[in-house]
Design a protein around this motif. Structure first.
Motif, PDB file in Angstrom:
ATOM      1  N   LEU A   1      32.132  40.696  36.602  1.00  0.00           N
ATOM      2  CA  LEU A   1      32.533  41.608  37.672  1.00  0.00           C
ATOM      3  C   LEU A   1      33.100  40.849  38.868  1.00  0.00           C
ATOM      4  O   LEU A   1      32.695  39.722  39.157  1.00  0.00           O
ATOM      5  CB  LEU A   1      31.341  42.443  38.145  1.00  0.00           C
ATOM      6  CG  LEU A   1      30.794  43.521  37.213  1.00  0.00           C
ATOM      7  CD1 LEU A   1      29.628  44.227  37.895  1.00  0.00           C
ATOM      8  CD2 LEU A   1      31.880  44.519  36.823  1.00  0.00           C
ATOM      9  N   HIS A   2      34.020  41.488  39.566  1.00  0.00           N
ATOM     10  CA  HIS A   2      34.475  40.979  40.853  1.00  0.00           C
ATOM     11  C   HIS A   2      33.267  40.938  41.780  1.00  0.00           C
ATOM     12  O   HIS A   2      32.393  41.800  41.728  1.00  0.00           O
ATOM     13  CB  HIS A   2      35.548  41.925  41.405  1.00  0.00           C
ATOM     14  CG  HIS A   2      36.275  41.396  42.593  1.00  0.00           C
ATOM     15  ND1 HIS A   2      35.794  41.539  43.874  1.00  0.00           N
ATOM     16  CD2 HIS A   2      37.450  40.732  42.704  1.00  0.00           C
ATOM     17  CE1 HIS A   2      36.646  41.002  44.726  1.00  0.00           C
ATOM     18  NE2 HIS A   2      37.663  40.493  44.038  1.00  0.00           N
ATOM     19  N   TYR A   3      33.185  39.927  42.657  1.00  0.00           N
ATOM     20  CA  TYR A   3      31.975  39.746  43.434  1.00  0.00           C
ATOM     21  C   TYR A   3      31.682  40.940  44.357  1.00  0.00           C
ATOM     22  O   TYR A   3      30.517  41.237  44.651  1.00  0.00           O
ATOM     23  CB  TYR A   3      32.020  38.438  44.231  1.00  0.00           C
ATOM     24  CG  TYR A   3      32.751  38.505  45.545  1.00  0.00           C
ATOM     25  CD1 TYR A   3      32.073  38.818  46.729  1.00  0.00           C
ATOM     26  CD2 TYR A   3      34.113  38.251  45.617  1.00  0.00           C
ATOM     27  CE1 TYR A   3      32.733  38.868  47.932  1.00  0.00           C
ATOM     28  CE2 TYR A   3      34.780  38.303  46.822  1.00  0.00           C
ATOM     29  CZ  TYR A   3      34.093  38.614  47.975  1.00  0.00           C
ATOM     30  OH  TYR A   3      34.754  38.673  49.171  1.00  0.00           O
TER      31      TYR A   3
ATOM     32  N   CYS B   1      37.489  35.375  40.094  1.00  0.00           N
ATOM     33  CA  CYS B   1      36.874  34.514  41.106  1.00  0.00           C
ATOM     34  C   CYS B   1      37.781  34.361  42.323  1.00  0.00           C
ATOM     35  O   CYS B   1      39.003  34.544  42.228  1.00  0.00           O
ATOM     36  CB  CYS B   1      36.601  33.130  40.525  1.00  0.00           C
ATOM     37  SG  CYS B   1      35.090  32.994  39.573  1.00  0.00           S
ATOM     38  N   PRO B   2      37.219  34.014  43.456  1.00  0.00           N
ATOM     39  CA  PRO B   2      38.057  33.716  44.623  1.00  0.00           C
ATOM     40  C   PRO B   2      38.976  32.539  44.332  1.00  0.00           C
ATOM     41  O   PRO B   2      38.613  31.616  43.608  1.00  0.00           O
ATOM     42  CB  PRO B   2      37.036  33.352  45.709  1.00  0.00           C
ATOM     43  CG  PRO B   2      35.755  33.971  45.259  1.00  0.00           C
ATOM     44  CD  PRO B   2      35.785  33.917  43.761  1.00  0.00           C
TER      45      PRO B   2
ATOM     46  N   VAL C   1      44.850  35.922  40.761  1.00  0.00           N
ATOM     47  CA  VAL C   1      43.566  36.478  41.187  1.00  0.00           C
ATOM     48  C   VAL C   1      43.796  37.853  41.822  1.00  0.00           C
ATOM     49  O   VAL C   1      44.934  38.202  42.154  1.00  0.00           O
ATOM     50  CB  VAL C   1      42.885  35.527  42.185  1.00  0.00           C
ATOM     51  CG1 VAL C   1      42.457  34.231  41.511  1.00  0.00           C
ATOM     52  CG2 VAL C   1      43.800  35.232  43.354  1.00  0.00           C
ATOM     53  N   PRO C   2      42.761  38.656  41.993  1.00  0.00           N
ATOM     54  CA  PRO C   2      42.950  39.991  42.587  1.00  0.00           C
ATOM     55  C   PRO C   2      43.508  39.919  44.004  1.00  0.00           C
ATOM     56  O   PRO C   2      43.128  39.058  44.789  1.00  0.00           O
ATOM     57  CB  PRO C   2      41.536  40.582  42.583  1.00  0.00           C
ATOM     58  CG  PRO C   2      40.816  39.827  41.514  1.00  0.00           C
ATOM     59  CD  PRO C   2      41.369  38.430  41.583  1.00  0.00           C
TER      60      PRO C   2
ATOM     61  N   THR D   1      39.522  37.581  46.717  1.00  0.00           N
ATOM     62  CA  THR D   1      38.088  37.401  46.758  1.00  0.00           C
ATOM     63  C   THR D   1      37.539  37.828  45.426  1.00  0.00           C
ATOM     64  O   THR D   1      38.118  38.657  44.762  1.00  0.00           O
ATOM     65  CB  THR D   1      37.503  38.273  47.871  1.00  0.00           C
ATOM     66  OG1 THR D   1      38.113  39.542  47.822  1.00  0.00           O
ATOM     67  CG2 THR D   1      37.761  37.666  49.219  1.00  0.00           C
ATOM     68  N   ARG D   2      36.415  37.245  44.925  1.00  0.00           N
ATOM     69  CA  ARG D   2      35.864  37.681  43.618  1.00  0.00           C
ATOM     70  C   ARG D   2      34.958  38.827  43.800  1.00  0.00           C
ATOM     71  O   ARG D   2      34.060  39.182  43.343  1.00  0.00           O
ATOM     72  CB  ARG D   2      35.212  36.527  42.849  1.00  0.00           C
ATOM     73  CG  ARG D   2      34.367  37.057  41.688  1.00  0.00           C
ATOM     74  CD  ARG D   2      33.896  36.001  40.753  1.00  0.00           C
ATOM     75  NE  ARG D   2      32.843  36.536  39.936  1.00  0.00           N
ATOM     76  CZ  ARG D   2      32.630  36.329  38.689  1.00  0.00           C
ATOM     77  NH1 ARG D   2      33.427  35.541  38.037  1.00  0.00           N
ATOM     78  NH2 ARG D   2      31.632  36.856  38.023  1.00  0.00           N
TER      79      ARG D   2
END
Length: 249
Positions: free
Chosen positions: A55-57, A118-119, A141-142, A248-249
């Motif tokens: 999961l994204h953080y 992850c970030p 990354v997102p 950011t994660r």
């Protein structure tokens, strides 16, 4: 699983997950979640680590808050989680078995990218410390336009940066969440890690316990080296335009 869909095939590009696939950081997320919960006096329920894997953080922080009965703490827990994780991973960046060798072998015949929840600072720091970052054309990354896994955005964007169609691209993943993202993007998938269960296995084209599996190392060694003007020299840094804005994660 269809072994021939991987072992008899030369992909036009290879996109790797980072966390748990190339770098042994999953244990740091486990420790960071515990520390974040300790900070605010929450207790995680049994099986949380498996539910949170991949999961994204920010989503993980909210899940921790929801399951702990304090949904209003979601944002705070997410920031605490990231803070503790960054401290842990910076002290102990370790590659997964066979990861270095597979990256180096695949870089000889195909452009590579990383697609990670992850970030950015974590991915680039870990891969840089391991000496692997120069092999990748892009770290995806997102951000505001690319949603985190299990959405397919990261994998589609990574394939585009490699100049490849997703259908001609191999994804290397270790989580159900990431495998969903890769299959939704239309990629073939090499899964890696402990046996995850039939539901996850059914989504992959091949599953191995580790990237040093002889079938995979032999497959990579046999591929014809890629020699084009667009190849990224092993000594070069990833081009700035191929790397998305910090997430950011």
């Amino acid at each position: 699983m269809s072994l021939h869909r991987i072992l008899s095939w030369t992909p036009a590009a290879v996109v790797f997950d980072c966390d748990g696939t190339l770098m042994d950081t999953e244990r740091h997320w486990v420790d960071a979640r515990q520390r974040a919960c300790d900070d605010v006096g929450l207790r995680l329920t049994a099986g949380f680590a498996e539910r949170a894997k991949g999961l994204h953080y920010t989503e993980c922080g909210q899940l921790m808050a929801d399951e702990g009965g304090r949904p209003e703490l979601g944002r705070d827990l997410a920031q605490r989680l990231l803070h503790h994780f960054l401290a842990l991973v910076s002290d102990h960046p370790v590659t997964m078995p066979g990861a270095r060798e597979l990256v180096e072998a695949t870089a000889a015949f195909a452009p590579l990218a990383v697609a990670s929840n992850c970030p950015r600072e974590v991915v680039e720091s870990c891969l840089g410390t391991a000496g692997l970052l120069p092999h990748f054309r892009a770290v995806v990354v997102p951000d505001g336009t690319a949603r985190p896994k299990p959405h397919p955005d990261l994998y589609r964007t990574a394939a585009r940066h490699c100049g490849a169609d997703p259908a001609d691209t191999l994804a290397v993943e270790d989580t159900h969440c990431g495998i969903l993202a890769a299959t939704r993007a239309g990629m073939r998938v090499l899964g890696v890690g402990p046996w995850p269960g039939e539901e996850t296995i059914a989504l992959t084209d091949l599953w191995v316990e580790a990237l040093d599996d002889p079938r995979i190392s032999g497959w990579a060694a046999e591929r014809a080296p890629l020699r084009t003007a667009t190849s990224l020299p092993a000594s070069a840094s990833p081009p700035d335009e191929a790397v998305l804005p910090a997430p950011t994660r």
